[in-house]
Scaffold this motif. Sequence first.
Motif, short mmCIF file in Angstrom:
data_model
loop_
_atom_site.label_atom_id
_atom_site.label_comp_id
_atom_site.label_asym_id
_atom_site.label_seq_id
_atom_site.Cartn_x
_atom_site.Cartn_y
_atom_site.Cartn_z
N THR A 1 46.06 -97.57 -63.43
CA THR A 1 44.91 -98.16 -62.74
C THR A 1 43.71 -98.26 -63.67
OG1 THR A 1 43.44 -97.94 -60.82
CG2 THR A 1 44.10 -95.89 -61.88
N LYS B 1 50.59 -92.02 -55.64
CA LYS B 1 50.89 -93.25 -56.39
C LYS B 1 52.12 -93.94 -55.80
CE LYS B 1 52.19 -94.85 -61.00
NZ LYS B 1 52.42 -94.51 -62.40
N ARG B 2 53.17 -93.15 -55.50
CA ARG B 2 54.40 -93.75 -54.93
C ARG B 2 54.13 -94.36 -53.56
NH1 ARG B 2 56.60 -89.35 -57.29
NH2 ARG B 2 56.49 -88.08 -55.41
N ILE C 1 44.12 -94.23 -56.42
CA ILE C 1 43.59 -93.06 -57.12
C ILE C 1 42.38 -93.48 -57.97
CG2 ILE C 1 44.14 -91.18 -58.72
CD1 ILE C 1 47.14 -91.69 -57.97
N LEU D 1 49.42 -86.36 -57.20
CA LEU D 1 49.09 -87.68 -57.74
C LEU D 1 50.32 -88.59 -57.72
CD1 LEU D 1 46.76 -86.86 -60.80
CD2 LEU D 1 46.08 -87.78 -58.57
N GLY D 2 51.48 -88.01 -58.09
CA GLY D 2 52.72 -88.79 -58.08
C GLY D 2 53.05 -89.28 -56.67
N ILE E 1 48.74 -93.30 -64.77
CA ILE E 1 48.68 -93.71 -63.36
C ILE E 1 48.85 -95.22 -63.23
CG2 ILE E 1 47.24 -93.70 -61.28
CD1 ILE E 1 48.24 -90.90 -62.10
N GLY F 1 50.35 -96.74 -54.16
CA GLY F 1 50.10 -97.52 -55.37
C GLY F 1 49.06 -96.86 -56.26
N PRO F 2 49.04 -97.25 -57.55
CA PRO F 2 48.13 -96.61 -58.51
C PRO F 2 46.65 -96.80 -58.17
CG PRO F 2 49.30 -98.46 -59.52
CD PRO F 2 49.94 -98.22 -58.19
N ASP F 3 46.31 -97.90 -57.52
CA ASP F 3 44.90 -98.15 -57.23
C ASP F 3 44.38 -97.34 -56.06
OD1 ASP F 3 44.64 -99.84 -59.37
OD2 ASP F 3 45.08 -101.66 -58.22
#
Length: 690
Positions: A130, A95-96, A103, A91-92, A128, A99-101
């Motif tokens: 989002t 996200k990196r 997920i 997940l990290g 996260i 971007g958070p969206d």
Amino acid sequence: MEKVISVCPYCGSGCKLNLLVENGKIVGAEGADGVTNQGELCLKGYYGWDFLNDTKLLTPRLRHPMIRRRRGGEFERVSWDEAVAFVAGKLGEIKREHGPDAIMFTGSSRGTGNESNYIAQKFARAVIGTNNIDCCARVCHGPSVSGLMATLGNGAMSNSICEIEDTDCILVFGYNAADSHPIVARRILKAKQKGAKIIVCDPRYIETARVADLHLQLKNGSNMALVNAFAHVLISEGLYKADFVAEHAEGFEEYKAAVAKYTPEYAAEITGLPAELIRQAIRLYAAAPSATILWGMGVTQWGQAVDVVKGLSSLATLTGNLGRPHVGVGPVRGQNNVQGACDMGALPNTLPGYYDVSDAEARARFAEAWGVDSLPAEKGCSITEVAHRIEAGSLKAYYIFGEDPLQTEPDLGMMRRAFEKLDLIVVQDIFMTKTAMAADVILPATSWGEHENVFSSADRGFQRCYKAIAPPADVKDDWEIYSLIATAMGYPMHYDNAQQIWDELRGLCHLYTGASYDKMAGLGYVQWPCPSEDHPGTPWLYEGRRFDTPSGKARLFAAEWRPPLETVDAEYPLGLCTVREVGHYSCRSMTGNCAALQTLADEPGFVQIHPEDAKQYGIADQSLVWVASRRGKVITRANHNPRVNAGAVYMTYQWWIGACNELTVDHLDPISKTPELKYCTVRLEPIADQ
Ligand code: SF4
């Protein structure tokens, strides 16, 4: 034998029951004297508990965390440390990189409870970053929430389940209570016994139609025309409460103009109903000293669902049937905690307590409480938009908590193709569902009966469930799983128990502040709003006829009728409508593992067809047939049924083989994004060698 108080994990009726526990195993259930069920249960309540004993009748219990290192490979049992590190790392990384969206999360409307839904959305928003979290309200009563929010300022049932039996008239619209909420159906019967008039609007001759004073067997897909015609009659015959409208509503002149052309004769052409029957029905509703409207999926699973909900709400406003006992608007929520998942903010546009994500003050307050600098302000992704976002490349990971989208979403072929393109699929559940089979990581959770929690019933009632038995050794509470992953991602999260979570929630949401664990102890029932410790809760909304809209007035609304997306033709001459069956629930992962419920139906589903249609298409009763739509075909058994209307066929969606969502269409209401699961066109093909 020990008796442990719980709440039935199936529908939103909120029936209290006692789980009977012997030597650490559940051996039975009996009705408890709950507010909505008064000691009664339906067969799911009585016999729907033995999935807890891991019967493996349909699918095995998930007992250990598992990872699949490549798609199509085998699941490998791993430790919790490894599973948590794997999910946190992936997940990290996503996200990196994206971007958070990128997920997406689901909440769960099933036996998980409000505390875990609160933590799920907190994880999405605070850890996260989002608002991409949604729940199965999207495919059921999402339009009720949107429509009632727009007209009355509150998306929930206005009155209580127990008030239904004392109303003078019930307008049942697109709602088969006997199959979906038997304990609500019991209240309708009691109302009838006490002299209430019953009006049923439904294309099928459902059980409630048998006790109805009037049955309006309208054509599938004509709801808006009928609701507009009801409004037309109320206004043209002067049956509406002019004083109430003048004082408590707004938009009357535009509304009157919008329904002007919907004379009963005009609506008769669209609905197939006699014009006089339309007049009789709404005159009966208007004449009642108190009247209640109840609706279900027959209203909400359409491409024009939100408009129809607004229209039904407007009928209640026009006749003054709001803001007092035994009246109101009743979207009877489906799964046992779908109201709760919404209450907890497992929605892409609202924080817990229905604060809009665009509300800067609310965001700042939650951000401070959750120890983050800010929270996202943009509305997130709906679960019905997931496939399209994956195809567009903007969604890379899907964390699915207690949902089974590869069984319950429309157009399953489209869903499967989209899932193959995800970088990460995490499933947190109790059984090996169809979606779990497609996962990269499986996180096994405790079940209803194995933890304590609070549920919200369909009429905003909070109730406590107590832990009855110990869970399998290697599974964890849902909220604990999120906490471990959050901590591994650098956001320390820890709770000792569910009550700590509940108290954090109460401190943030004025609607729930007074609903303490103590107040809900035993058979306690607290309906929100409950703004303070000394507040008893709110059985019916809008006291003083003050609505929750910015102006305090109800808004009247009518829209032009739109037909369903697909129309019958020579190739696909029948309309398919998805329905429920009384012995099973949702994706069947729980009821399918209950021995007594399995005996009710021992093969995959049926397609109900009117005998006249069956004759025309050469379909013998109880024969196996192919049902084909533009998206796929499934095999099932034909059931000649004179209670359904000609031109339409009906299937349930619980079955793994013959799943009718292979056929359904991904056509969404433009506002709520709820799919048109009540209509797509199909043909039936007899199978020669049987
Ligand atoms: Fe459970 Fe609903 Fe039946 Fe009540 S009516 S026992 S809540 S399934």
